[in-house]
Design a protein around this motif. Sequence first.
Motif, PDB file in Angstrom:
ATOM      1  N   PHE A   1      19.987  67.652 -24.887  1.00  0.00           N
ATOM      2  CA  PHE A   1      20.461  68.671 -23.958  1.00  0.00           C
ATOM      3  C   PHE A   1      19.629  68.685 -22.684  1.00  0.00           C
ATOM      4  CE2 PHE A   1      20.220  73.008 -22.267  1.00  0.00           C
ATOM      5  CZ  PHE A   1      21.572  73.232 -21.992  1.00  0.00           C
ATOM      6  N   MET A   2      18.311  68.594 -22.819  1.00  0.00           N
ATOM      7  CA  MET A   2      17.452  68.601 -21.642  1.00  0.00           C
ATOM      8  C   MET A   2      17.686  67.357 -20.787  1.00  0.00           C
ATOM      9  SD  MET A   2      16.086  71.464 -21.801  1.00  0.00           S
ATOM     10  CE  MET A   2      15.107  71.243 -20.316  1.00  0.00           C
ATOM     11  N   LEU A   3      18.019  66.244 -21.448  1.00  0.00           N
ATOM     12  CA  LEU A   3      18.343  65.032 -20.686  1.00  0.00           C
ATOM     13  C   LEU A   3      19.615  65.218 -19.874  1.00  0.00           C
ATOM     14  CD1 LEU A   3      17.528  62.102 -23.118  1.00  0.00           C
ATOM     15  CD2 LEU A   3      16.444  62.598 -20.940  1.00  0.00           C
ATOM     16  N   SER A   4      20.600  65.894 -20.455  1.00  0.00           N
ATOM     17  CA  SER A   4      21.830  66.172 -19.719  1.00  0.00           C
ATOM     18  C   SER A   4      21.548  67.041 -18.504  1.00  0.00           C
ATOM     19  CB  SER A   4      22.843  66.867 -20.642  1.00  0.00           C
ATOM     20  OG  SER A   4      23.239  66.019 -21.691  1.00  0.00           O
ATOM     21  N   MET A   5      20.677  68.032 -18.678  1.00  0.00           N
ATOM     22  CA  MET A   5      20.310  68.893 -17.555  1.00  0.00           C
ATOM     23  C   MET A   5      19.575  68.091 -16.479  1.00  0.00           C
ATOM     24  SD  MET A   5      21.446  71.919 -18.294  1.00  0.00           S
ATOM     25  CE  MET A   5      20.507  73.029 -17.252  1.00  0.00           C
ATOM     26  N   LYS A   6      18.643  67.260 -16.918  1.00  0.00           N
ATOM     27  CA  LYS A   6      17.871  66.458 -15.968  1.00  0.00           C
ATOM     28  C   LYS A   6      18.769  65.489 -15.217  1.00  0.00           C
ATOM     29  CE  LYS A   6      13.829  63.384 -15.850  1.00  0.00           C
ATOM     30  NZ  LYS A   6      12.782  62.730 -16.687  1.00  0.00           N
ATOM     31  N   LEU A   7      19.663  64.836 -15.928  1.00  0.00           N
ATOM     32  CA  LEU A   7      20.577  63.887 -15.307  1.00  0.00           C
ATOM     33  C   LEU A   7      21.499  64.590 -14.319  1.00  0.00           C
ATOM     34  CD1 LEU A   7      21.575  60.995 -15.186  1.00  0.00           C
ATOM     35  CD2 LEU A   7      23.046  61.456 -17.140  1.00  0.00           C
ATOM     36  N   SER A   8      21.994  65.779 -14.698  1.00  0.00           N
ATOM     37  CA  SER A   8      22.864  66.542 -13.809  1.00  0.00           C
ATOM     38  C   SER A   8      22.119  66.987 -12.563  1.00  0.00           C
ATOM     39  CB  SER A   8      23.417  67.770 -14.550  1.00  0.00           C
ATOM     40  OG  SER A   8      24.151  67.389 -15.683  1.00  0.00           O
ATOM     41  N   PHE A   9      20.844  67.330 -12.721  1.00  0.00           N
ATOM     42  CA  PHE A   9      20.041  67.771 -11.576  1.00  0.00           C
ATOM     43  C   PHE A   9      19.876  66.650 -10.559  1.00  0.00           C
ATOM     44  CE2 PHE A   9      15.764  68.083  -9.664  1.00  0.00           C
ATOM     45  CZ  PHE A   9      15.957  69.224  -8.903  1.00  0.00           C
ATOM     46  N   PHE A  10      19.490  65.470 -11.021  1.00  0.00           N
ATOM     47  CA  PHE A  10      19.266  64.370 -10.092  1.00  0.00           C
ATOM     48  C   PHE A  10      20.579  63.838  -9.520  1.00  0.00           C
ATOM     49  CE2 PHE A  10      15.164  64.275 -12.295  1.00  0.00           C
ATOM     50  CZ  PHE A  10      14.324  64.207 -11.199  1.00  0.00           C
ATOM     51  N   ALA A  11      21.650  63.867 -10.325  1.00  0.00           N
ATOM     52  CA  ALA A  11      22.959  63.497  -9.777  1.00  0.00           C
ATOM     53  C   ALA A  11      23.389  64.515  -8.723  1.00  0.00           C
ATOM     54  CB  ALA A  11      23.992  63.419 -10.895  1.00  0.00           C
ATOM     55  N   GLY A  12      23.034  65.783  -8.955  1.00  0.00           N
ATOM     56  CA  GLY A  12      23.335  66.820  -7.973  1.00  0.00           C
ATOM     57  C   GLY A  12      22.596  66.604  -6.668  1.00  0.00           C
ATOM     58  N   ILE A  13      21.358  66.101  -6.749  1.00  0.00           N
ATOM     59  CA  ILE A  13      20.608  65.789  -5.529  1.00  0.00           C
ATOM     60  C   ILE A  13      21.335  64.729  -4.712  1.00  0.00           C
ATOM     61  CG2 ILE A  13      18.486  64.752  -4.649  1.00  0.00           C
ATOM     62  CD1 ILE A  13      16.971  66.084  -6.886  1.00  0.00           C
ATOM     63  N   ILE A  14      21.820  63.691  -5.400  1.00  0.00           N
ATOM     64  CA  ILE A  14      22.541  62.623  -4.703  1.00  0.00           C
ATOM     65  C   ILE A  14      23.830  63.158  -4.096  1.00  0.00           C
ATOM     66  CG2 ILE A  14      23.720  60.417  -5.009  1.00  0.00           C
ATOM     67  CD1 ILE A  14      21.700  59.759  -7.196  1.00  0.00           C
ATOM     68  N   LEU A  15      24.565  63.964  -4.882  1.00  0.00           N
ATOM     69  CA  LEU A  15      25.848  64.493  -4.420  1.00  0.00           C
ATOM     70  C   LEU A  15      25.684  65.415  -3.217  1.00  0.00           C
ATOM     71  CD1 LEU A  15      28.919  64.780  -4.957  1.00  0.00           C
ATOM     72  CD2 LEU A  15      28.361  66.727  -6.431  1.00  0.00           C
ATOM     73  N   SER A  16      24.647  66.249  -3.251  1.00  0.00           N
ATOM     74  CA  SER A  16      24.479  67.260  -2.202  1.00  0.00           C
ATOM     75  C   SER A  16      23.514  66.836  -1.107  1.00  0.00           C
ATOM     76  CB  SER A  16      23.977  68.565  -2.833  1.00  0.00           C
ATOM     77  OG  SER A  16      22.709  68.379  -3.440  1.00  0.00           O
ATOM     78  N   SER A  17      23.056  65.590  -1.116  1.00  0.00           N
ATOM     79  CA  SER A  17      22.039  65.162  -0.156  1.00  0.00           C
ATOM     80  C   SER A  17      22.460  65.344   1.306  1.00  0.00           C
ATOM     81  CB  SER A  17      21.635  63.706  -0.424  1.00  0.00           C
ATOM     82  OG  SER A  17      22.748  62.851  -0.374  1.00  0.00           O
TER      83      SER A  17
END
Length: 378
Positions: free
Chosen positions: A197-213
């Motif tokens: 679960f924490m990996l999913s959160m971490k992956l979503s966070f960094f993907a969010g950085i790329i998406l919202s950059s």
Amino acid sequence: MRGLNPAHRMSLLQKLFKLREQSHPGHEKPFLAHLEDFRKLITRVVATLVVSMIVCFTFQGKLMDLLRQPVEAVWKVQLAAQLPQKADAAPRPVSVERWEKAQAVELAAEGLDAERREIMYRWLGDEELEFHARAAGFLRALHGLPQAQRGAYLDQLEVSGEMKRQLAALLVTQPSQVADGRRNFRMMSALKPTESFMLSMKLSFFAGIILSSPLLLMFILNFVLPALDAKQKRMLWPAMSIGFGLFLTGVSFAYFQVLPRALLFFYAWSAKLGISNDWRIGEYIGFAIHSTLLFGLAFELPVVVMILVRLGLLNYTIMSGTRSYAITAVFILAAVLTPPDIITQVLLAAPMILLYEICIWLAYFDARRARKLELEAA
């Protein structure tokens, strides 16, 4: 700012606020007004990241599959190197996909007696797959014997000459004997109940950085460069587009070129030492995210340099005069941040040096344009 005491944090904020005023000398503000702008910046960044993270979290399965692909590529490259895939190497060359299917068939038939096994092979309806499945079974038996006895056992096998030559070739190349090894390697392991679960959160966070950059870059530029007029604000969009494009270029370059090479290097190094590559999913995800974001940020170098040029902190003379020092610093940074193989280090250093050279020319043209405007004004 973790690890800094309040006095140091305040000092850093004061320097940041001073930099804002230097970019626009006529736009001075009280300290509390700067602090309020900084609070708005943090609020916008956090809100944007939360929304983008929620969006990416809904696609966590696809994101995880995307990050697994370099691992599967490593497995495929390693197995391909262990298989006779040319006609001059074995009577029947075999591809990675064909060998994995043959191993799966051989594993399914392992618990059957000889009669039922023959029935199963006939029902396959694929003579080529049957041949490789039988070869996988004989090869497993050969590996169960001491190496000195394998040749004698192979000579005594009641099989065709073609099968014997095929097995002799497989004994030379030594393909993996792990049935469904790609799946086991791809799935990896989670050693804590909450790790997935924490990996999913971490992956979503960094993907969010790329998406919202692009938005994040706009917020930061609006804060560092306040009091922009309408024309300057319109110029921000091309700058953000270029910055986002460079960021995606760096991420893509790391994902398609650097990450597979780095993984292959570490996989081969462990195998050479006789160490099993049972990678943890958490460690792999962290390594993959770190590598891709590192290259994405490195490719943002032209945007950062041109901002510093516009702020008057850098110019063409300084950059061209310190070129040799910059190249040395880039190679040192690449050696520290990348795996210890020269190929990966060059893959990071070469684009950064090229981008730095582009920045020098951009600074040159910017300085020439500024001088031309001064002459026209005079």
